[in-house]
Design a protein around this motif. Structure first.
Motif, PDB file in Angstrom:
ATOM      1  N   LEU A 261       1.821  14.419  -4.471  1.00 14.44           N
ATOM      2  CA  LEU A 261       1.392  15.034  -5.345  1.00 14.44           C
ATOM      3  C   LEU A 261       1.885  13.848  -7.147  1.00 14.44           C
ATOM      4  O   LEU A 261       1.360  14.014  -8.234  1.00 14.44           O
ATOM      5  CB  LEU A 261       3.138  15.886  -6.153  1.00 14.44           C
ATOM      6  CG  LEU A 261       2.941  17.207  -5.312  1.00 14.44           C
ATOM      7  CD1 LEU A 261       3.729  17.917  -6.313  1.00 14.44           C
ATOM      8  CD2 LEU A 261       1.453  17.935  -5.823  1.00 14.44           C
ATOM      9  N   ASP A 262       2.266  12.812  -5.915  1.00 14.42           N
ATOM     10  CA  ASP A 262       2.160  11.121  -7.236  1.00 14.42           C
ATOM     11  C   ASP A 262       0.448  10.400  -6.847  1.00 14.42           C
ATOM     12  O   ASP A 262       0.355   9.706  -5.416  1.00 14.42           O
ATOM     13  CB  ASP A 262       2.665  10.364  -6.244  1.00 14.42           C
ATOM     14  CG  ASP A 262       3.185   9.198  -6.808  1.00 14.42           C
ATOM     15  OD1 ASP A 262       2.083   9.057  -8.319  1.00 14.42           O
ATOM     16  OD2 ASP A 262       3.755   8.373  -7.293  1.00 14.42           O
ATOM     17  N   ALA A 263      -0.705  10.730  -7.796  1.00 13.60           N
ATOM     18  CA  ALA A 263      -1.502   9.901  -7.714  1.00 13.60           C
ATOM     19  C   ALA A 263      -1.588   8.533  -7.210  1.00 13.60           C
ATOM     20  O   ALA A 263      -3.359   8.267  -7.187  1.00 13.60           O
ATOM     21  CB  ALA A 263      -2.538  10.206  -8.767  1.00 13.60           C
TER      22      ALA A 263
ATOM     23  N   ALA B 228      -8.948   5.789  -8.925  1.00 13.55           N
ATOM     24  CA  ALA B 228      -8.787   7.178  -9.503  1.00 13.55           C
ATOM     25  C   ALA B 228      -6.963   6.779  -9.318  1.00 13.55           C
ATOM     26  O   ALA B 228      -6.374   7.642  -9.717  1.00 13.55           O
ATOM     27  CB  ALA B 228      -8.900   8.664  -7.971  1.00 13.55           C
ATOM     28  N   LYS B 229      -6.000   6.078  -8.089  1.00 14.05           N
ATOM     29  CA  LYS B 229      -5.222   5.109  -8.342  1.00 14.05           C
ATOM     30  C   LYS B 229      -4.724   5.407  -9.994  1.00 14.05           C
ATOM     31  O   LYS B 229      -2.943   5.343 -10.100  1.00 14.05           O
ATOM     32  CB  LYS B 229      -4.616   5.030  -7.584  1.00 14.05           C
ATOM     33  CG  LYS B 229      -4.335   5.134  -6.195  1.00 14.05           C
ATOM     34  CD  LYS B 229      -3.972   3.789  -4.878  1.00 14.05           C
ATOM     35  CE  LYS B 229      -4.202   4.169  -3.752  1.00 14.05           C
ATOM     36  NZ  LYS B 229      -3.671   3.518  -2.997  1.00 14.05           N
ATOM     37  N   ALA B 230      -5.439   4.407 -10.288  1.00 13.88           N
ATOM     38  CA  ALA B 230      -5.047   3.703 -11.740  1.00 13.88           C
ATOM     39  C   ALA B 230      -5.144   4.545 -12.522  1.00 13.88           C
ATOM     40  O   ALA B 230      -4.433   4.380 -13.989  1.00 13.88           O
ATOM     41  CB  ALA B 230      -5.474   2.133 -11.607  1.00 13.88           C
TER      42      ALA B 230
ATOM     43  N   GLU C 235     -13.620   4.488  -0.900  1.00 11.82           N
ATOM     44  CA  GLU C 235     -12.849   2.558  -1.003  1.00 11.82           C
ATOM     45  C   GLU C 235     -12.355   2.643  -2.494  1.00 11.82           C
ATOM     46  O   GLU C 235     -11.751   2.332  -2.931  1.00 11.82           O
ATOM     47  CB  GLU C 235     -13.251   1.793  -0.030  1.00 11.82           C
ATOM     48  CG  GLU C 235     -13.008   2.220   1.184  1.00 11.82           C
ATOM     49  CD  GLU C 235     -13.109   1.298   2.132  1.00 11.82           C
ATOM     50  OE1 GLU C 235     -14.000  -0.321   1.734  1.00 11.82           O
ATOM     51  OE2 GLU C 235     -13.594   1.174   3.570  1.00 11.82           O
ATOM     52  N   ALA C 236     -13.367   2.363  -2.907  1.00  8.79           N
ATOM     53  CA  ALA C 236     -13.093   1.515  -4.735  1.00  8.79           C
ATOM     54  C   ALA C 236     -13.123   3.199  -5.889  1.00  8.79           C
ATOM     55  O   ALA C 236     -12.654   2.622  -6.270  1.00  8.79           O
ATOM     56  CB  ALA C 236     -14.665   0.685  -4.907  1.00  8.79           C
ATOM     57  N   PRO C 237     -13.915   4.143  -5.208  1.00 12.23           N
ATOM     58  CA  PRO C 237     -13.259   5.387  -6.525  1.00 12.23           C
ATOM     59  C   PRO C 237     -11.609   4.991  -6.222  1.00 12.23           C
ATOM     60  O   PRO C 237     -10.903   5.550  -7.092  1.00 12.23           O
ATOM     61  CB  PRO C 237     -13.704   5.802  -5.714  1.00 12.23           C
ATOM     62  CG  PRO C 237     -15.225   6.056  -5.746  1.00 12.23           C
ATOM     63  CD  PRO C 237     -14.860   4.236  -4.535  1.00 12.23           C
TER      64      PRO C 237
END
Length: 606
Positions: free
Chosen positions: A336-338, A310-312, A304-306
């Motif tokens: 494809l949009d992280a 990773a999104k940011a 959850e936290a990672p």
């Protein structure tokens, strides 16, 4: 002291009569109070008795901790036959040493590889085991720093050792530790060696241990960390495939040893954008920054936290290995949009995508034949078999739970035609360098797949979706029913017997059509009541087949923890799987219904 012992013996009799102490705990405490081999622990036992600490005494003495799936695993406590402590670890190492010496039949150049992870007391138990081996005349090759279980398996084979010991409790809670015991092929012990070692462990009288520093100075313990790091990197890197290496990877060792194996391997292979997730980087047996301190990549909460990080950071994938780095967990962006939604893959899904990736690469190279094979266990998804057959290779899958059975199948079928091994609990292996699952090399393969998909503008979930359309949507879920203590053991046996004697008639609205009982090697057709011989291994494992093909439930008691594991398998045909969203929803509802019905059955029968 004699009067103190007599008073303690009277006290445990009284506690047993009052119901404060189970009968089995009373008998095991009596042994520790009266037999000379436990004299070092006698006063601590007496102190617990004088303090009326009956609940603790019952917990740590109600049984003798089993030498189970590859070794001994459990909660640490300074005393107790049902705890991990110097005595139970010492018995394990001494029993192994005694058997190795006996089995060698006069051979003198015996050796053992030993490694350990970040858990509490792992280093202490390592020195104890090494000293016992040295005292028995067995040379020790020690990985003298935190290292991964697959590196230990490789070290056994590299040094042509007679055995190996890994001090780890894998993904168990921080309270636990263990020893995993390996044979000369680098795999965890199997028959006939297991029963012979267990006999010596359970009948161990004297533990002979050379002081660690003395053993090092005399050359009976050789530090082999640098050599294994170098050689393991060479053989593990050779398991990969050529291709793009443009991928931004976030890696979590979950407070364990994985960074020492994963990071050098990915760097060597050309992955330059690999970041360790900071909150999980600390090597700590407390596993402080994972939810519930459960450092297990099967636990979705650890991602959850990672995922938010990773999104940011616009990462392409998150890789996580368990504390001893033999299991892999993965999360990836759905599109494809992280910066948008992410999701994890379970162990079966990861096994399928890795199996397909490895077979596709081998197929492109033109080096697959009908003699090549992949391996899975009975409780691993059947999609693995379908993928293998599509590439024209065999699937060896009639195996009990545990990677040691995959290792045994490698030996039996021949390692030269082995392609890939996979199990539902996030364990994977490629190559011949080891005989146990390897989280680091699984990270390598997944990174290579992610880079290739990125080049083709596809996500990992797109890749999985294509497999689900082709072979039919498969969804599996493993449920654990924890049953602690002496009462829990009785409940586990009662529930397994109920599955055999009076199994459920319907599950999730589907009729139960057959029972496959691997303990008694029988298949029972429910409609006719007729039983026939079941082809397969013998073990405490039961399958309940449902009326729709590919849908079934399995149950077995864990070999490492006080629980029964329920494996729920569902499947739709390829035609029914064209609309993945609908298929996913339908099977999620079926999985939920299976779990509800199985829990209700367990509640009534345990």
């Amino acid at each position: 002291m004699e009067s103190n012992v007599q008073s303690a013996l009277q006290a445990i009799e009284q506690a047993s009569d009052n119901g404060a102490l189970s009968g089995s705990a009373k008998e095991n405490i009596r042994v520790w109070l009266t037999e000379s081999r436990y004299s070092d622990y006698r006063q601590t036992v007496i102190d617990h008795i004088n303090d009326n600490n009956w609940q603790t005494l019952d917990d740590v003495f109600w049984t003798i901790i089993p030498f189970g799936t590859g070794g001994r695993r459990g909660r640490m406590y300074p005393i107790g036959s049902n705890a991990i402590n110097d005595r139970t670890i010492g018995e394990s190492a001494q029993g192994l040493a005694d058997y190795v010496v006996d089995y060698a039949n006069g051979k003198t150049d015996l050796s053992c590889a030993i490694a350990y992870d970040t858990r509490h007391q792992s280093r202490h138990f390592t020195e104890l085991c090494a000293g016992i081996m040295a005292a028995a005349g067995i040379k020790v090759y020690l990985l003298d720093d935190y290292r991964a279980t697959p590196q230990l398996s490789f070290a056994v084979r590299h040094f042509q050792c007679d055995c190996g010991i890994m001090v780890t409790a894998s993904h168990n809670p921080p309270s636990d530790n263990a020893v995993k015991v390996y044979w000369s092929n680098g795999a965890q012990i199997l028959p006939p060696h297991d029963s012979e070692i267990i006999s010596r462990v359970m009948n161990c009288e004297e533990i002979k241990c050379m002081p660690f520093d003395e053993a090092v100075s005399k050359g009976r313990i050789e530090i082999a960390t640098e050599e294994i790091d170098r050689e393991y990197l060479a053989v593990s890197a050779a398991c990969g495939f050529p291709g793009p290496r443009d991928a931004k990877i976030l890696y979590s060792p979950l407070h364990g040893v994985g960074a020492e194996a994963v990071l050098p391997l990915l760097k060597h292979d050309g992955f330059d954008e690999v970041e360790v997730y900071g909150p999980h980087e600390e090597k700590s047996g407390d596993f402080p920054n994972v939810p519930g301190h459960v450092s297990n990549p099967e636990n979705l909460a650890v991602f959850e936290a990672p995922i938010q990080y990773a999104k940011a950071s616009m990462c392409d994938v998150i890789l996580a290995t368990d504390p001893d780095c033999d299991r892999l967990g993965v999360a990836a962006p759905i599109s494809l949009d992280a910066s948008m939604d992410w999701d994890t893959l379970d162990g079966n899904q990861l096994g399928c995508v890795l199996t397909d990736f490895v077979l596709s690469k081998r197929s492109e190279a033109g080096d697959l034949t009908p003699e090549h094979y992949v391996i899975k266990t009975l409780v691993t998804t059947e999609m693995t078999r379908m993928i293998a057959e599509n590439y024209g290779v065999r699937c060896v899958g009639n195996l009990l739970v545990g990677f040691k059975h995959i290792a045994a199948a490698m030996e039996q079928e021949g390692p030269d035609t082995f392609v890939f091994g996979t199990e539902e609990s996030h364990g994977y292996l490629i190559g011949q360098y080891a005989r146990d699952k390897d989280g680091a090399v699984a990270c390598l393969l997944m990174s290579q797949l992610i880079a290739e998909l990125k080049k083709d503008d596809r996500s990992l979930h797109d890749y999985l979706g294509d497999l689900q359309r082709k072979y039919g949507y498969h969804k599996e879920k493993t449920v654990s029913l924890f049953m602690e203590g002496s009462e829990g053991m009785v409940a586990m046996k009662r529930l397994m017997q109920a599955f055999r004697d009076n199994p459920p008639k319907r599950l999730a609205g589907l009729n139960v059509t057959g029972i496959r009982d691997y303990l008694h090697s029988t298949h029972t057709d429910i409609a006719s009541g007729k039983s026939t011989s079941l082809d397969g291994p013998a073990g405490d494992l039961i399958f309940m087949d449902l009326e729709e093909e590919g849908n079934y439930v399995a149950a077995r008691p864990s070999g490492t923890e006080p629980k029964i594991k329920l494996y729920n398998f569902t499947r739709l045909s390829p035609t029914e799987s064209s609309d993945l969203k609908h298929a996913k929803q339908a099977l999620q509802e079926r999985i939920d219904a299976l779990e509800k019905d199985m829990r209700a059955f367990a509640q009534l029968n345990s």
